[in-house]
Design a protein around this motif. Structure first.
Motif, PDB file in Angstrom:
ATOM      1  N   ARG A 130       0.585  -0.837   0.079  1.00 33.39           N
ATOM      2  CA  ARG A 130      -0.428  -0.320   0.325  1.00 33.39           C
ATOM      3  C   ARG A 130       1.039   1.452  -0.543  1.00 33.39           C
ATOM      4  N   VAL A 131       0.789   2.273  -1.043  1.00 34.89           N
ATOM      5  CA  VAL A 131       1.308   3.067  -0.689  1.00 34.89           C
ATOM      6  C   VAL A 131       0.220   4.987  -0.548  1.00 34.89           C
ATOM      7  N   ALA A 132       0.798   5.888  -0.283  1.00 37.10           N
ATOM      8  CA  ALA A 132       0.240   7.184  -0.567  1.00 37.10           C
ATOM      9  C   ALA A 132       0.873   7.901  -0.789  1.00 37.10           C
ATOM     10  N   VAL A 133      -0.033   8.874  -2.314  1.00 31.83           N
ATOM     11  CA  VAL A 133       0.116   9.830  -2.999  1.00 31.83           C
ATOM     12  C   VAL A 133       0.035  11.140  -2.065  1.00 31.83           C
ATOM     13  N   THR A 134       0.174  11.851  -2.322  1.00 30.95           N
ATOM     14  CA  THR A 134      -0.525  13.367  -1.498  1.00 30.95           C
ATOM     15  C   THR A 134      -0.786  14.293  -2.879  1.00 30.95           C
ATOM     16  N   GLY A 135      -1.413  15.115  -3.323  1.00 31.06           N
ATOM     17  CA  GLY A 135      -1.629  15.352  -4.928  1.00 31.06           C
ATOM     18  C   GLY A 135      -1.954  14.581  -5.697  1.00 31.06           C
ATOM     19  N   ALA A 136      -2.973  13.471  -5.388  1.00 32.77           N
ATOM     20  CA  ALA A 136      -3.091  12.691  -6.337  1.00 32.77           C
ATOM     21  C   ALA A 136      -3.851  12.891  -7.424  1.00 32.77           C
ATOM     22  N   ALA A 137      -4.805  14.445  -7.515  1.00 30.49           N
ATOM     23  CA  ALA A 137      -5.866  14.790  -8.827  1.00 30.49           C
ATOM     24  C   ALA A 137      -4.856  15.872  -9.315  1.00 30.49           C
ATOM     25  N   GLY A 138      -3.083  16.012  -9.161  1.00 32.69           N
ATOM     26  CA  GLY A 138      -2.650  17.061  -9.210  1.00 32.69           C
ATOM     27  C   GLY A 138      -2.294  16.614 -10.587  1.00 32.69           C
ATOM     28  N   ASP A 187      -7.195  17.708   4.090  1.00 31.74           N
ATOM     29  CA  ASP A 187      -5.911  19.042   3.459  1.00 31.74           C
ATOM     30  C   ASP A 187      -4.925  18.441   4.618  1.00 31.74           C
ATOM     31  N   ILE A 188      -3.866  18.383   3.619  1.00 34.16           N
ATOM     32  CA  ILE A 188      -3.323  17.756   4.743  1.00 34.16           C
ATOM     33  C   ILE A 188      -2.696  18.747   6.243  1.00 34.16           C
ATOM     34  N   ASN A 189      -2.565  19.635   5.886  1.00 38.84           N
ATOM     35  CA  ASN A 189      -2.476  20.622   7.453  1.00 38.84           C
ATOM     36  C   ASN A 189      -3.702  20.321   8.581  1.00 38.84           C
ATOM     37  N   THR A 190      -4.468  19.441   8.324  1.00 37.06           N
ATOM     38  CA  THR A 190      -5.381  19.304   9.207  1.00 37.06           C
ATOM     39  C   THR A 190      -5.821  17.698   9.865  1.00 37.06           C
ATOM     40  N   CYS A 191      -5.667  16.520   8.585  1.00 37.28           N
ATOM     41  CA  CYS A 191      -6.316  15.756   8.224  1.00 37.28           C
ATOM     42  C   CYS A 191      -5.199  14.530   9.565  1.00 37.28           C
ATOM     43  N   ASP A 192      -5.723  13.300   9.626  1.00 39.67           N
ATOM     44  CA  ASP A 192      -4.971  12.517  10.518  1.00 39.67           C
ATOM     45  C   ASP A 192      -3.833  11.161   9.727  1.00 39.67           C
ATOM     46  N   LEU A 193      -2.926  12.592   9.295  1.00 42.50           N
ATOM     47  CA  LEU A 193      -1.995  11.711   8.435  1.00 42.50           C
ATOM     48  C   LEU A 193      -1.374  10.389   8.918  1.00 42.50           C
ATOM     49  N   ALA A 194      -1.021  10.481  10.131  1.00 46.05           N
ATOM     50  CA  ALA A 194      -0.393   8.878  10.625  1.00 46.05           C
ATOM     51  C   ALA A 194      -1.254   8.046  10.348  1.00 46.05           C
ATOM     52  N   GLY A 195      -2.755   8.393  10.485  1.00 44.02           N
ATOM     53  CA  GLY A 195      -4.258   7.124   9.956  1.00 44.02           C
ATOM     54  C   GLY A 195      -3.901   6.622   8.985  1.00 44.02           C
ATOM     55  N   LEU A 196      -3.854   7.568   8.310  1.00 42.91           N
ATOM     56  CA  LEU A 196      -3.283   7.028   6.671  1.00 42.91           C
ATOM     57  C   LEU A 196      -2.794   6.983   6.371  1.00 42.91           C
ATOM     58  N   GLY A 243       0.763   1.181   7.201  1.00 41.20           N
ATOM     59  CA  GLY A 243       0.376   0.150   6.400  1.00 41.20           C
ATOM     60  C   GLY A 243       1.252   0.828   5.455  1.00 41.20           C
ATOM     61  N   CYS A 244       1.720   1.894   4.995  1.00 41.04           N
ATOM     62  CA  CYS A 244       2.141   2.415   3.541  1.00 41.04           C
ATOM     63  C   CYS A 244       3.421   1.876   3.107  1.00 41.04           C
ATOM     64  N   GLU A 245       4.008   1.480   2.443  1.00 36.90           N
ATOM     65  CA  GLU A 245       5.369   1.754   2.262  1.00 36.90           C
ATOM     66  C   GLU A 245       5.739   3.105   2.116  1.00 36.90           C
ATOM     67  N   CYS A 246       5.085   3.640   1.022  1.00 35.05           N
ATOM     68  CA  CYS A 246       6.244   4.968   0.925  1.00 35.05           C
ATOM     69  C   CYS A 246       4.743   6.152   0.908  1.00 35.05           C
ATOM     70  N   VAL A 247       5.589   7.261   1.009  1.00 33.74           N
ATOM     71  CA  VAL A 247       4.380   8.098   0.453  1.00 33.74           C
ATOM     72  C   VAL A 247       4.930   9.188  -0.231  1.00 33.74           C
ATOM     73  N   PHE A 248       4.093   9.118  -1.289  1.00 31.77           N
ATOM     74  CA  PHE A 248       4.832  10.040  -2.103  1.00 31.77           C
ATOM     75  C   PHE A 248       4.182  11.713  -2.400  1.00 31.77           C
ATOM     76  N   ALA A 279       4.404  12.875  11.468  1.00 37.23           N
ATOM     77  CA  ALA A 279       3.543  12.378  10.975  1.00 37.23           C
ATOM     78  C   ALA A 279       4.664  10.673  10.416  1.00 37.23           C
ATOM     79  N   LEU A 280       5.537  10.695   9.764  1.00 38.15           N
ATOM     80  CA  LEU A 280       6.809   9.476   9.533  1.00 38.15           C
ATOM     81  C   LEU A 280       7.627   9.351  10.922  1.00 38.15           C
ATOM     82  N   ARG A 281       8.061  10.204  11.266  1.00 40.76           N
ATOM     83  CA  ARG A 281       8.735   9.674  12.615  1.00 40.76           C
ATOM     84  C   ARG A 281       8.189   8.690  13.464  1.00 40.76           C
ATOM     85  N   GLU A 282       6.446   8.919  13.644  1.00 42.72           N
ATOM     86  CA  GLU A 282       6.706   7.846  14.644  1.00 42.72           C
ATOM     87  C   GLU A 282       6.139   5.898  14.027  1.00 42.72           C
TER      88      GLU A 282
END
Ligand code: UGA
Length: 324
Positions: free
Chosen positions: A3-11, A62-71, A74-79, A112-115
């Motif tokens: 599983r991976v996460a992509v921020t700005g996925a609609a860009g 919005d990345i500035n307010t959402c629960d990033l650690a939760g998202l 379980g991901c291998e990578c955040v792009f 979020a990635l610290r943890e």
């Protein structure tokens, strides 16, 4: 597949990367707040293919307010591609958006990635961190002296990635893209403006004398660099990602005229504050460490971008071409 996460996925780049990750079998969480820097409807259009995919989840937050650690758990990578882009609009009151979207949002991701020590971060940086220089081609170790507020925010975020690595072991690669183009390119960027203008028979504005050069990079090459950076297990560092097609704006217009088969109505206006004269990537490190290669020439890439605009125009009857 993981599983991976992509921020700005609609860009622009984020939507292409999301499709590539889905095609490679990943489960993709796409995060996007659909800011109105350009038409949110157009961003939904970018995501149409991904949204229909069973392994894609869209998180409209919005990345500035959402629960990033939760998202990210379980991901291998955040792009991390979400950003307030655009070099020339980063002056004045607009700078707030740049600080929030480029610096504060990246810091929140790093917190979020610290943890979550198993998750790698691939951060999208920019050639604009180098600033105005005659020391070409640009190498990663060259002095950095951005001349736009935008470039200063991208550099701050690069530094944040590194200092979170030094202090907390966050794993990252940062990619300094050099003027990416191709289908879905942002409507405020040069190629989009020129193609839209030419298809609508509007005048094209050239900032300065048109002799400025850029090392234009086709979007699929930027996507490939993200995939390579994800797999890379070496040093935590930054890489130049340039297309190897360094040409002037006047040269671009010459190719465009041929490809479009029509004369262009060109107007020269003042050079824009914050714009550098030249960019040119030394990609030795990316080639050696990541296996980066460019595969699309400027002519091929421009053809693909023109065809994308033409097919959009056919779909919409031409009336939304100018709105981005
Ligand atoms: C682009 C992206 O917009 C940035 O987000 C990114 O960080 C940066 O590339 C990068 O290298 O990483 P820029 O090089 O300004 O920035 O890209 P374009 O908007 O495509 O502009 C290319 C050149 O065309 C600039 O010299 C600009 O002055 C010129 N231009 C642009 C015009 O002459 N007329 C226009 O209407 C638009």
């Amino acid at each position: 597949m993981g599983r991976v996460a992509v921020t700005g996925a609609a860009g622009f780049i984020g939507s292409h990367l999301s499709e590539r990750l889905l095609a490679d079998g990943f489960e993709v969480t796409g995060i996007d707040s659909f800011t109105d820097y350009y038409s949110p409807e157009r961003k939904r259009e970018h995501l149409a293919k991904a949204i229909g995919h069973e392994r894609f989840t869209l998180v409209e937050e919005d990345i500035n307010t959402c629960d990033l650690a939760g998202l990210f758990a379980g991901c291998e990578c955040v792009f991390h591609l979400a950003a307030q882009a655009g070099v020339r609009r980063s002056w004045g009151a607009e700078f707030n958006h740049y600080v929030e979207s480029n610096i504060l949002a990246t810091q929140r991701i790093l917190e979020a990635l610290r943890e979550l020590d198993s998750v790698k971060l691939v951060y999208s940086s920019s050639s604009s961190v180098y600033g105005e220089t005659r020391n070409l081609p640009m190498k990663e170790e060259h002095p950095l002296r951005p001349i736009s507020p935008y470039g200063a925010t991208k550099l701050s975020a690069e530094r944040l990635c590194d200092l979170y690595h030094v202090n907390f072991g966050v794993r990252y690669s940062a990619l300094r893209y050099f003027t990416v183009y191709g289908p879905r390119q942002r409507p405020d960027m040069a190629f989009s403006r020129f193609i839209m203008g030419a298809l609508n028979s509007d005048p094209l504005e050239i900032y300065g004398d048109g002799k400025q050069t850029r090392d234009f990079t086709f979007v699929s090459d930027a996507v490939e660099a993200n995939m390579q950076a994800f797999r890379y297990e070496g040093e935590q560092r930054v890489f130049n990602i340039g297309g190897g097609s360094r040409v002037s704006i006047l040269d671009v217009l010459g190719i465009m005229k041929r490809e479009l088969g029509r004369n262009l109505d060109i107007r020269f206006v003042d050079r824009a504050k914050g714009d550098v004269t030249d960019t040119w990537a030394d990609t030795t490190a990316a080639r050696r460490e990541l296996g980066f290669r460019t595969s699309v020439s400027l002519e091929e890439g421009l053809k693909a971008q023109i065809e994308w605009y033409r097919s959009r125009m056919r779909k919409t009857g031409g009336d939304t071409v100018g709105s981005g």
